[in-house]
Design a protein around this motif. Sequence first.
Motif, PDB file in Angstrom:
ATOM      1  N   PRO A  53     -13.938 -50.563  22.166  1.00  0.00           N
ATOM      2  CA  PRO A  53     -13.688 -51.672  21.241  1.00  0.00           C
ATOM      3  C   PRO A  53     -14.752 -52.760  21.407  1.00  0.00           C
ATOM      4  O   PRO A  53     -15.280 -52.980  22.502  1.00  0.00           O
ATOM      5  N   ALA A  54     -15.069 -53.415  20.315  1.00  0.00           N
ATOM      6  CA  ALA A  54     -16.149 -54.407  20.291  1.00  0.00           C
ATOM      7  C   ALA A  54     -15.977 -55.497  21.343  1.00  0.00           C
ATOM      8  O   ALA A  54     -16.976 -56.029  21.831  1.00  0.00           O
ATOM      9  N   ARG A  55     -14.768 -55.807  21.743  1.00  0.00           N
ATOM     10  CA  ARG A  55     -14.559 -56.878  22.734  1.00  0.00           C
ATOM     11  C   ARG A  55     -15.224 -56.567  24.073  1.00  0.00           C
ATOM     12  O   ARG A  55     -15.488 -57.464  24.860  1.00  0.00           O
ATOM     13  N   TYR A  56     -15.509 -55.294  24.351  1.00  0.00           N
ATOM     14  CA  TYR A  56     -16.188 -54.905  25.593  1.00  0.00           C
ATOM     15  C   TYR A  56     -17.701 -54.767  25.427  1.00  0.00           C
ATOM     16  O   TYR A  56     -18.426 -54.639  26.404  1.00  0.00           O
ATOM     17  N   ARG A  59     -20.360 -57.175  27.229  1.00  0.00           N
ATOM     18  CA  ARG A  59     -20.238 -57.093  28.685  1.00  0.00           C
ATOM     19  C   ARG A  59     -20.845 -55.798  29.212  1.00  0.00           C
ATOM     20  O   ARG A  59     -21.542 -55.802  30.228  1.00  0.00           O
ATOM     21  N   SER A  74     -18.005 -53.470  13.036  1.00  0.00           N
ATOM     22  CA  SER A  74     -17.205 -54.660  13.307  1.00  0.00           C
ATOM     23  C   SER A  74     -16.148 -54.436  14.385  1.00  0.00           C
ATOM     24  O   SER A  74     -15.705 -55.389  15.011  1.00  0.00           O
ATOM     25  N   ASP A  75     -15.746 -53.175  14.622  1.00  0.00           N
ATOM     26  CA  ASP A  75     -14.661 -52.914  15.558  1.00  0.00           C
ATOM     27  C   ASP A  75     -15.055 -52.171  16.827  1.00  0.00           C
ATOM     28  O   ASP A  75     -14.372 -52.276  17.836  1.00  0.00           O
ATOM     29  N   TRP A  76     -16.145 -51.375  16.787  1.00  0.00           N
ATOM     30  CA  TRP A  76     -16.501 -50.512  17.901  1.00  0.00           C
ATOM     31  C   TRP A  76     -17.987 -50.577  18.212  1.00  0.00           C
ATOM     32  O   TRP A  76     -18.792 -50.787  17.326  1.00  0.00           O
ATOM     33  N   TRP A  77     -18.317 -50.366  19.488  1.00  0.00           N
ATOM     34  CA  TRP A  77     -19.695 -50.176  19.942  1.00  0.00           C
ATOM     35  C   TRP A  77     -19.785 -48.765  20.483  1.00  0.00           C
ATOM     36  O   TRP A  77     -18.861 -48.288  21.162  1.00  0.00           O
ATOM     37  N   THR A 134     -11.862 -51.918  32.279  1.00  0.00           N
ATOM     38  CA  THR A 134     -10.506 -51.639  31.795  1.00  0.00           C
ATOM     39  C   THR A 134      -9.481 -51.624  32.922  1.00  0.00           C
ATOM     40  O   THR A 134      -8.286 -51.500  32.666  1.00  0.00           O
TER      41      THR A 134
END
Length: 151
Positions: A53-56, A59, A74-77, A134
């Motif tokens: 998920p993009a939130r990671y 980092r 927009s949602d995934w890397w 995670t």
Amino acid sequence: MATLLLPRARRGPGPENGSGSGRPLSPAPAGETRLRVPVDLPATLGCDAVGVPARYGFRILSRLPAKGCVYADSDWWWWLVPAGSDADLTWPLPACYASGAVIPDRGPRLIHHPDGGSPYTPPIPLYLLICQLTGIAPSWSVPPPQVRSAL
């Protein structure tokens, strides 16, 4: 129920299709796309992808010592890894392992082009970093050693 297939190039082992295996590629089902390796990078080991998920995303990108091609929507890397990088590994949720680098088609675009000559991110450092972020302990199976008779 039949799956609608998108037309796509089906031949050749080149960076244009991400295969590197010399085998014809099967078409991606509708709603999916295959990540394309930049033409200046050889994908001789074939390509799979690992998504988070993009939130990671930032980092992981900032902490990896070596980085290959990275794609994002927009949602995934997604990180390109050599084909078979899931052998003996259980990638932790919420990570997603995509064989053949076939992912949901949300318009991913290349956001990191590697400085070196390889499109791949080394899978073990990526795996360990995803586990760390995670909070999941790394887990892989080790095949038993082969015992050979000296007789």
